[in-house]
Scaffold this motif. Structure first.
Motif, short mmCIF file in Angstrom:
data_model
loop_
_atom_site.label_atom_id
_atom_site.label_comp_id
_atom_site.label_asym_id
_atom_site.label_seq_id
_atom_site.Cartn_x
_atom_site.Cartn_y
_atom_site.Cartn_z
N PRO A 9 37.72 33.75 40.69
CA PRO A 9 36.80 34.88 40.64
C PRO A 9 36.17 35.13 42.01
CG PRO A 9 36.36 33.34 38.86
CD PRO A 9 37.35 32.69 39.76
N GLY A 10 36.06 36.40 42.38
CA GLY A 10 35.44 36.74 43.65
C GLY A 10 34.44 37.86 43.46
N LYS A 11 34.36 38.70 44.47
CA LYS A 11 33.45 39.85 44.42
C LYS A 11 33.83 40.76 43.24
CE LYS A 11 32.54 43.86 47.19
NZ LYS A 11 33.21 44.68 48.18
N LYS A 12 32.81 41.27 42.55
CA LYS A 12 33.06 42.15 41.40
C LYS A 12 33.69 43.46 41.87
CE LYS A 12 30.51 39.97 38.02
NZ LYS A 12 31.38 38.99 37.38
N VAL A 13 34.73 43.89 41.16
CA VAL A 13 35.40 45.13 41.52
C VAL A 13 35.54 46.01 40.27
CG1 VAL A 13 37.50 46.17 42.45
CG2 VAL A 13 36.75 43.94 43.29
N THR A 14 35.17 47.28 40.41
CA THR A 14 35.41 48.22 39.32
C THR A 14 36.60 49.10 39.69
OG1 THR A 14 33.06 48.26 38.83
CG2 THR A 14 34.40 50.02 37.87
N ALA B 105 44.05 43.57 34.13
CA ALA B 105 42.64 43.70 34.48
C ALA B 105 41.80 42.77 33.62
CB ALA B 105 42.20 45.14 34.30
N GLY B 106 42.20 42.63 32.36
CA GLY B 106 41.47 41.76 31.45
C GLY B 106 41.56 40.29 31.84
N SER B 107 42.59 39.95 32.59
CA SER B 107 42.78 38.55 32.95
C SER B 107 41.88 38.13 34.12
CB SER B 107 44.24 38.27 33.28
OG SER B 107 44.55 38.83 34.54
N TYR B 108 41.26 39.09 34.79
CA TYR B 108 40.36 38.78 35.91
C TYR B 108 38.91 38.91 35.46
CZ TYR B 108 44.37 39.33 39.06
OH TYR B 108 45.57 39.21 39.71
N GLU B 109 38.15 37.86 35.69
CA GLU B 109 36.72 37.91 35.31
C GLU B 109 35.96 38.91 36.16
OE1 GLU B 109 34.84 34.09 35.49
OE2 GLU B 109 36.57 33.16 34.50
N ASP B 110 36.42 39.09 37.40
CA ASP B 110 35.66 39.92 38.33
C ASP B 110 36.07 41.39 38.34
OD1 ASP B 110 38.12 39.45 39.36
OD2 ASP B 110 37.46 38.32 41.12
N VAL B 111 36.98 41.76 37.44
CA VAL B 111 37.46 43.15 37.42
C VAL B 111 36.95 43.90 36.19
CG1 VAL B 111 39.50 44.62 37.14
CG2 VAL B 111 39.52 42.77 38.82
N THR B 112 36.37 45.08 36.42
CA THR B 112 36.02 45.96 35.31
C THR B 112 36.97 47.16 35.40
OG1 THR B 112 33.75 45.34 35.76
CG2 THR B 112 34.10 47.13 34.18
N VAL C 214 37.76 51.15 43.45
CA VAL C 214 39.14 51.46 43.79
C VAL C 214 39.73 52.31 42.67
CG1 VAL C 214 41.34 50.48 44.54
CG2 VAL C 214 39.27 49.10 44.72
N LEU C 215 40.65 53.20 43.04
CA LEU C 215 41.31 54.03 42.03
C LEU C 215 42.79 53.66 41.94
CD1 LEU C 215 40.21 57.75 42.50
CD2 LEU C 215 40.43 56.58 40.32
N VAL C 216 43.30 53.53 40.72
CA VAL C 216 44.74 53.40 40.54
C VAL C 216 45.19 54.65 39.78
CG1 VAL C 216 46.61 52.09 39.47
CG2 VAL C 216 44.66 50.88 40.49
N VAL C 217 46.10 55.40 40.38
CA VAL C 217 46.52 56.66 39.77
C VAL C 217 48.04 56.71 39.60
CG1 VAL C 217 46.50 59.17 39.93
CG2 VAL C 217 44.57 57.87 40.83
N LEU C 218 48.46 56.90 38.36
CA LEU C 218 49.86 57.23 38.12
C LEU C 218 49.87 58.71 37.74
CD1 LEU C 218 52.48 55.24 35.97
CD2 LEU C 218 52.72 57.57 36.73
N PRO C 219 50.13 59.58 38.71
CA PRO C 219 50.02 61.01 38.43
C PRO C 219 51.17 61.51 37.55
CG PRO C 219 50.69 60.67 40.71
CD PRO C 219 50.60 59.32 40.08
N GLY D 41 39.57 45.95 46.82
CA GLY D 41 38.14 45.94 46.52
C GLY D 41 37.44 44.73 47.12
N GLN D 42 38.18 43.63 47.20
CA GLN D 42 37.57 42.41 47.72
C GLN D 42 37.86 42.23 49.21
OE1 GLN D 42 39.22 39.49 45.03
NE2 GLN D 42 37.61 39.84 43.50
N GLY D 43 38.59 43.19 49.78
CA GLY D 43 38.89 43.15 51.21
C GLY D 43 39.81 42.01 51.58
#
Lengths: 339, 346
Positions: free
Chosen positions: B48-53, B77-84, B111-116, B308-310
């Motif tokens: 777990p690291g910095k929280k990322v949405t 995304a559900g598998s990472y504690e730090d990801v919303t 951060v945005l993930v887009v599948l257009p 998101g966490q750089g």
């Protein structure tokens, strides 16, 4: 100036009705010419197919193939013909086929086997038809809007049920029905169902009170009401009938493709409407022909078949299909008006 | 001839080695991060690291593969504690998807993930997000401008065709005048043309093989059955079939079954569970499928989190995540199907 021109004209106008055959005879003759022109188009296509691909096209298996592929959309078109004859439209047929096919093929119903799948498909079709009918006949919503709403919600529901995945059928009795062993004297069971639906549809439209009422409602609903026809109930029955046809078609599609998918029945509404119109059913209502509709479906399927056999690509296919629709209607109108 | 074969062998060998290295990289994740060389380069890992949405906007899941895309993104995304994960309702309507992405921008996701649904049509909103300081991970269908995304990850449509062609070529290399047919996907999609181009290019390496027919279906079971039935009628004899998509392949297989033909081999595309099962069972014409892995959605979440966490990517020397990542369209046949079984989508 007016004298030399108008009297002779009036004279000929008065003569024609006397020498012309009675109205019913003209009608029968016209219907025949219309059917004949459709048969002509079909024959021309068969000649084209036979010339371009003699071995593959003029082959019993190809005939079985064309008829099988016409069956699903054909059954839908029979129902559509009734609705259009009554002056209505059913835009939801493709979506109902999709919903009925995925509902019938979800794992839960597959446990009940053949009967469960058939029953579910038909019930879902009739159910959707009932909703359409009630909304249109008793809710006063115009058919275009009511069935458009059904199109959207039935597709949505189909997507929700499947979650986008393909429901593969594992019931052998269903799958066997699509195999060649199941052919009755060389006729695939799907084609038999199509033939029976067509025959019943023809009898219903041409030989029963129900059929006459349908034509009457489509010709002039107000006159039909004054003549003692329960127009609302008639409309309800018609959308029920269309839904029933969709349910049957969904079952045929399950047999054919061995699966249910929310994309099933894509654009059936347009194909069915086009086939009915090409066949000679009036979009404004009051005239319908089952024979014409079925010929329309066969023309479409034969075109697709010839294109595929000649390995034409889809862009060429689409352009040619559009051109042929226009040509068929023009030929038909020409022959219908010159008699 | 021998020269040719060895070069081809080299090609496959390299692919196998790189696939192996990738696997090794995945499994030995933990120990790698402890390496001295990696210490000064922060790389994303499971800790777990910095929280990322992460905002996720995908198309409507009306197809098995697209549904798998959404599932993969959610579960990763559900598998990472730090990801919303902020996920929008999938849509195939350009205007609606633009609106959804704008909502995500307003929510100030990291951060945005887009599948257009349509990459070209959504380029502007991608630019808007980037200008608002939200890095965009463009998934699969590519935006028109590189300025509209920080990182692109997607499948290799050309490679799919190429690998399918090479697989078929290898199977038929000793056969004189071999005939091959193609059941393509939706012809109005750019990706279909790329798949066909790759396939044709691969077949050029095998002068004994001729592609005799190609028909386009619509990625649906129904169209697959209808088009395949016609193809079977049109081609009384052929040796191999490449079908672009396993979903329409369900219909194609049904048509093949109904025709009673089994005198050819079939290669599928995408990687559906039903295709994997048929390959494993090996009792029909379907012998292999070329992948277009829906796991790319999970990888997109990984990249978005790293962004998101750089952080960079573990196992790479770079400080940052790459700007583009093309997945490999592996050929899955009986020999390796077990390994891929878990990625099969319904």
């Amino acid at each position: 100036m007016t004298q030399p021109v108008s009297p002779p004209r009036g004279g000929t106008d008065k003569v024609t009705p006397v020498s012309a055959p009675p109205a019913w005879r003209t009608l029968v003759f016209r219907a025949d010419v219309r059917t004949l022109s459709l048969l002509g188009v079909l024959a021309a296509l068969i000649v084209i197919g036979g010339i371009t691909k003699p071995d593959e096209f003029l082959d019993t298996r190809n005939l079985q193939l064309v008829l099988t592929q016409a069956s699903v959309i054909g059954v839908v078109t029979v129902g559509m013909t009734f609705v259009i004859t009554s002056g209505g439209i059913d835009l939801s047929v493709g979506a109902i086929v999709a919903l009925a096919s995925v509902w019938a093929t979800t794992v839960a119903t597959q446990e009940y086997g053949f009967a469960g799948i058939l029953f579910t498909a038909v019930i879902v079709g009739v159910g959707c038809g009932l909703v359409n009918g009630l909304l249109i006949a008793y809710g006063g919503i115009v058919p275009f809007i009511a069935t458009l709403a059904m199109l959207a919600s039935a597709r949505g529901l189909a997507l929700q049920i499947t979650d986008g995945s393909t429901q593969i059928v594992s019931v052998d009795t269903i799958l066997d029905l699509g195999e060649r062993d199941a052919y009755v004297l060389g006729v695939p069971p799907l084609v038999l169902v199509f033939a029976v639906v067509t025959a019943i549809g023809w009898l219903l439209l041409n030989r029963t009170t129900f059929g006459r009422r349908t034509v009457a409602v489509g010709g002039n609903a107000e006159a039909a009401r004054l003549a003692g026809i329960d127009v609302r109930r008639q409309r309800l029955y018609l959308y029920l009938l269309s839904g029933l046809c969709c349910g049957i078609a969904a079952f045929l599609l399950i047999v054919l493709s061995g699966s249910g998918q929310n994309t099933n029945g894509n654009l059936y509404e347009l194909d069915a409407i086009a086939a009915a119109i090409i066949g000679g059913t009036l979009l404004s209502g009051g005239r319908g022909t089952i024979t014409g509709s079925v010929l329309g479906v066969l023309i479409f399927t034969t075109i697709t078949n010839i294109f595929a056999l000649n390995n034409l690509q889809s862009d060429v296919q689409q352009i040619a299909k559009g051109a042929i629709i226009v040509a068929a209607v023009l030929v038909q109108r020409r022959t219908a008006t010159t008699t | 001839m021998a020269h040719l074969t060895s070069r081809r062998g080299l090609l496959f060998g390299t692919a196998a080695v790189s696939a192996g290295a990738l696997l090794a990289g995945c499994t030995s994740n933990e120990s790698d991060s402890d390496d001295a060389a990696a210490n000064d380069r922060p790389a994303a890992d499971d800790k777990p690291g910095k929280k990322v949405t992460i905002g996720f906007a995908g198309p409507q899941a009306d197809h098995g593969w697209l549904n798998a895309i959404n599932e993969n993104a959610k579960s990763r995304a559900g598998s990472y504690e730090d990801v919303t994960l902020e996920i929008t309702e999938g849509s195939n309507d350009t205007a609606q998807q633009i609106g959804q992405i704008e909502t995500l921008i307003n929510k100030k996701v990291d951060v945005l993930v887009v599948l257009p649904a349509d990459g070209k049509a959504l380029t502007q909103v991608g630019l808007k997000a980037m200008r608002a300081g939200i890095p965009v991970v463009n998934l699969d269908r590519i935006f028109n401008s590189p300025q509209a995304y920080r990182c692109w990850i997607g499948g290799d449509n050309y490679g799919m065709g190429l690998n399918a062609g090479h697989y078929i070529g290898e199977q038929l290399k000793d056969k004189k005048n071999a005939r091959v047919i193609e059941l393509a996907g939706l012809d109005n999609l750019e990706l279909t043309k790329q798949r066909t181009k790759g396939f044709d290019d691969a077949l050029k390496n095998y002068p004994n093989i001729e592609k005799v027919a190609r028909q386009a279906a619509e990625f649906t079971v129904e169209s697959g059955q209808a088009k395949m039935a016609q193809l079977l009628q049109a081609q009384s004899k052929f040796d191999a079939l490449w079908n672009h998509d396993d979903d329409q392949g369900v219909g194609a297989l049904r048509a093949i079954e109904q025709s009673g033909r089994d005198d050819f081999l079939m290669v599928g595309g995408a990687g559906a569970l039903s295709a994997f099962q048929a390959i494993k069972k090996d009792d029909g014409v379907l012998k292999a499928t070329v992948l277009y892995p829906p796991t790319m959605a999970a990888s997109a979440i990984d990249l978005a989190r790293a962004l998101g966490q750089g952080k960079g990517v573990s196992g790479l020397a770079e400080f940052e995540i790459p700007s583009s990542l093309t997945l490999y369209s592996a050929v899955v046949d009986k020999a390796n199907v077990d390994q891929y079984m878990s990625t099969g989508f319904k």
